[in-house]
Design a protein around this motif. Structure first.
Motif, short mmCIF file in Angstrom:
data_model
loop_
_atom_site.label_atom_id
_atom_site.label_comp_id
_atom_site.label_asym_id
_atom_site.label_seq_id
_atom_site.Cartn_x
_atom_site.Cartn_y
_atom_site.Cartn_z
N ILE A 26 37.26 36.28 26.05
CA ILE A 26 37.95 37.50 25.99
C ILE A 26 37.10 38.50 24.93
N ALA A 27 36.93 37.92 23.83
CA ALA A 27 36.24 38.38 22.91
C ALA A 27 34.62 38.34 22.91
N TRP A 28 34.17 37.38 23.42
CA TRP A 28 32.72 37.30 23.72
C TRP A 28 32.31 38.06 24.78
N ARG A 29 32.73 38.08 25.79
CA ARG A 29 32.32 38.80 27.09
C ARG A 29 32.63 40.33 27.10
N VAL A 157 35.08 26.81 33.20
CA VAL A 157 36.03 27.54 34.07
C VAL A 157 36.84 28.21 33.16
N GLY A 158 37.32 27.73 32.04
CA GLY A 158 38.23 28.57 31.18
C GLY A 158 37.51 29.65 30.69
N ALA A 159 36.12 29.48 30.36
CA ALA A 159 35.35 30.47 29.84
C ALA A 159 35.07 31.66 30.92
N PHE A 160 34.76 31.34 32.08
CA PHE A 160 34.58 32.34 32.84
C PHE A 160 35.85 32.95 33.49
N ALA A 161 37.19 32.36 33.29
CA ALA A 161 38.32 32.94 33.81
C ALA A 161 38.61 34.13 32.51
N GLY A 162 38.32 33.50 31.46
CA GLY A 162 38.41 34.54 30.26
C GLY A 162 37.67 35.82 30.19
N GLY A 163 36.46 35.47 30.75
CA GLY A 163 35.37 36.73 31.07
C GLY A 163 35.92 37.47 32.33
N MET A 164 36.25 36.85 33.14
CA MET A 164 36.83 37.64 34.16
C MET A 164 38.07 38.77 33.98
N ALA A 165 38.69 38.19 33.42
CA ALA A 165 40.11 38.79 32.92
C ALA A 165 39.44 40.19 32.13
N VAL A 166 38.45 39.81 31.21
CA VAL A 166 38.18 41.12 30.35
C VAL A 166 37.27 42.06 31.15
N GLN A 167 36.30 41.30 31.96
CA GLN A 167 35.49 42.27 32.84
C GLN A 167 35.84 42.94 33.99
N GLY A 168 37.03 42.28 34.37
CA GLY A 168 37.77 42.83 35.76
C GLY A 168 38.53 43.85 35.46
N LEU A 169 39.39 43.61 34.16
CA LEU A 169 40.38 44.75 33.78
C LEU A 169 40.16 45.89 32.78
N LEU A 170 38.96 45.46 32.07
CA LEU A 170 38.81 46.61 31.05
C LEU A 170 38.36 47.77 31.60
N ILE A 171 37.65 47.85 32.74
CA ILE A 171 37.27 49.12 33.39
C ILE A 171 38.19 49.72 33.85
N VAL A 172 38.98 49.11 34.61
CA VAL A 172 40.11 49.66 35.38
C VAL A 172 41.48 50.14 34.31
N LEU A 173 41.52 49.51 32.99
CA LEU A 173 42.39 49.88 32.16
C LEU A 173 41.79 51.20 31.66
N LYS A 174 40.65 51.20 31.42
CA LYS A 174 39.94 52.38 30.70
C LYS A 174 39.79 53.48 31.44
N LEU A 271 31.17 38.12 40.15
CA LEU A 271 30.41 37.33 39.29
C LEU A 271 30.90 36.26 38.39
N MET A 272 32.11 36.56 37.97
CA MET A 272 32.88 35.51 37.16
C MET A 272 33.45 34.25 38.33
N LEU A 273 33.74 34.96 39.50
CA LEU A 273 34.18 34.00 40.56
C LEU A 273 33.10 33.00 40.98
N ALA A 274 31.92 33.51 41.04
CA ALA A 274 30.82 32.63 41.10
C ALA A 274 30.35 31.78 40.00
N SER A 275 30.63 32.25 38.60
CA SER A 275 30.56 31.29 37.63
C SER A 275 31.43 30.20 37.49
N ILE A 276 32.56 30.40 37.90
CA ILE A 276 33.46 29.28 38.04
C ILE A 276 33.24 28.23 39.10
N VAL A 277 32.69 28.75 40.13
CA VAL A 277 32.32 27.81 41.14
C VAL A 277 31.13 27.11 40.83
#
Length: 447
Positions: A26-29, A157-174, A271-277
């Protein structure tokens, strides 16, 4: 060493370990993907100044990594060497992440730049206090390199899930809050809740050899004659330049080239989903092809496919997504393998020299990873400044579009292929690792 050190780690414990990387990403991504555009388009800072800031801060961060590795190896608590740092660093990391994204409106441009330097540098120090022990923890959760590969897959998988949360939500919330500030506060709170799960849910099982003396000079001297580690160090540096250029330019690319900022949230999530795969398939592919061969092949494919983005027009959304997905699927294999292979390198050091300095080995490689991110920030800043980019002036943005396309496509692509070439020099093959594991197990059982 007790017999349980050779046993398998439970799925529950692997998931608890993965939660630490979900929190950290969440922090790094968040920083890697969004901080550049926050500094240029919200703070109003010059892109070259931002690139220089990132290079300087990441270099200092890398130096602190080595110091933290030394500290972590010498930490002694009833809970182990590395686990307690997950608890101690959680709240400070969340606070500093929030401060970085808070624009000090009352300050001059010089004041804002100083504020950016101070908050960024303090953030990197706190992130180091979490990241170095967390990475080293993987190497001491199991003595079996195959089991570590499995843990590494869960980790990513945990790393990409955290990244997906921040990259998917941050723009929408912004879009809802009209700023990145409140959204990052929300995600920082999630980070603070998730990170202690690793502390409470994992165990340390592998200790240094009992006869090993506390000798920092011996650890450092043997580190720099460890050929597998040197190769992995260089590869980690170059890969993270590659990956950080991609991450840092994506939001700029979608905002100013594709002209669909919200679509970037979908792109990053996919892309985060692809990363998890990619993380999920790494373990079986590594067993089939070997870690080194898989490493080399995945980087070549990722880099070549990524370069093809140069030929995409702004309207070629489906093609942009397709190329991005394929490139990211193969790129995700690298970090999954890298953290596992650091455990192999620690085993190699113990096998050859009779000494194990897990935290130092990880921290020195982390230096390369973070400094690579700083070099990437400088590359982005210099290229955009060369094309006259100013996030607040529409005419300058139009003139910078060729530079934005280069940064999104063939510049990182060339880096990936070059990294793959260097990785062919890595000397630990599958058969060699099997020999190391067997001989170390025999030694430990005699202790």
């Amino acid at each position: 060493m007790s017999a349980e050190n050779d046993g398998r780690v439970s799925i529950r414990e692997k998931i608890c370990y993965a939660m630490g990387d979900a929190a950290a990403n969440i922090a790094w991504r968040g920083v890697a993907a969004f901080l550049f555009i926050v500094y240029t388009d919200e703070f109003g800072l010059n892109p070259a100044a931002v690139g220089t800031l990132m290079l300087i801060a990441r270099f200092g961060d890398g130096v602190s990594d080595i110091a933290m590795g030394i500290v972590a190896d010498r930490t002694k608590t009833r809970y182990g060497k590395y686990r307690p740092w997950m608890l101690w660093s959680a709240l400070p990391l969340g606070v500093m992440l929030s401060m970085m994204f808070t624009c000090p409106e009352s300050l001059s441009m010089t004041g804002r730049l100083v504020y950016a330097y101070v908050t960024y540098i303090v953030f990197t120090l706190v992130y180091t206090a979490q990241g170095i022990p967390y990475g080293a923890l993987l190497s001491v959760m199991s003595a079996d390199d195959r089991e570590r590969t499995s843990i590494g897959s869960y980790k990513m998988v945990g790393a990409f899930a955290g990244g997906m949360a921040v990259q998917g939500l941050l723009i929408v919330l912004k879009e809802y809050f009209h700023s990145y500030t409140i959204p990052i506060y929300i995600l920082s709170a999630v980070l603070v809740v998730l990170m202690p799960i690793t502390f409470f849910g994992t165990r340390e099982r592998v200790d240094p050899p009992k006869e090993q003396e506390n000798d920092l000079w011996a650890d450092l001297k043997q580190l720099f004659v460890n050929v597998p580690w040197i190769v992995l160090l260089i590869v980690s540096l170059l890969y993270n330049v590659y990956n950080s250029v991609k991450q840092g330019i994506t939001i700029v690319y979608f905002t100013h080239y594709v002209n669909r900022e919200l679509l970037c949230a979908t792109y990053m999530t996919v892309l985060m989903l692809a990363s998890i795969v990619g993380a999920g398939i790494t373990s079986p592919l590594a067993r089939r092809f070997g870690k080194r061969n898989l490493f080399v092949g995945s980087l070549v494919v990722s880099g070549v496919v990524n370069s093809l983005l140069w030929f995409c027009e702004a309207s070629d959304v489906s093609l942009i997504f397709a190329l991005g997905i394929v490139s990211e699927l193969f790129a995700a294999i690298f970090p999954t393998l890298c953290f596992v292979m650091l455990g192999d390198v620690a085993d190699y050091s113990e096998w050859v020299n009779g000494r194990r300095a897990t935290g130092l080995i990880y921290s020195a490689t982390s230096f390369a990873m973070k400094f690579g991110g700083g070099i990437a920030g400088l590359i982005i800043g210099v290229v955009l400044a060369r094309y006259g980019y100013d996030g607040k002036v529409a005419e300058s943005i139009q003139g910078a579009l060729p530079g934005i396309k280069m940064l999104m496509s063939w510049i990182p692509g060339v880096l990936a292929v070059g990294t793959a070439v260097i990785m062919t020099l890595y000397p630990i093959t599958t058969s060699k690792m099997n020999q190391i594991t067997a001989e170390l197990t025999a030694r430990r059982n005699k202790q």
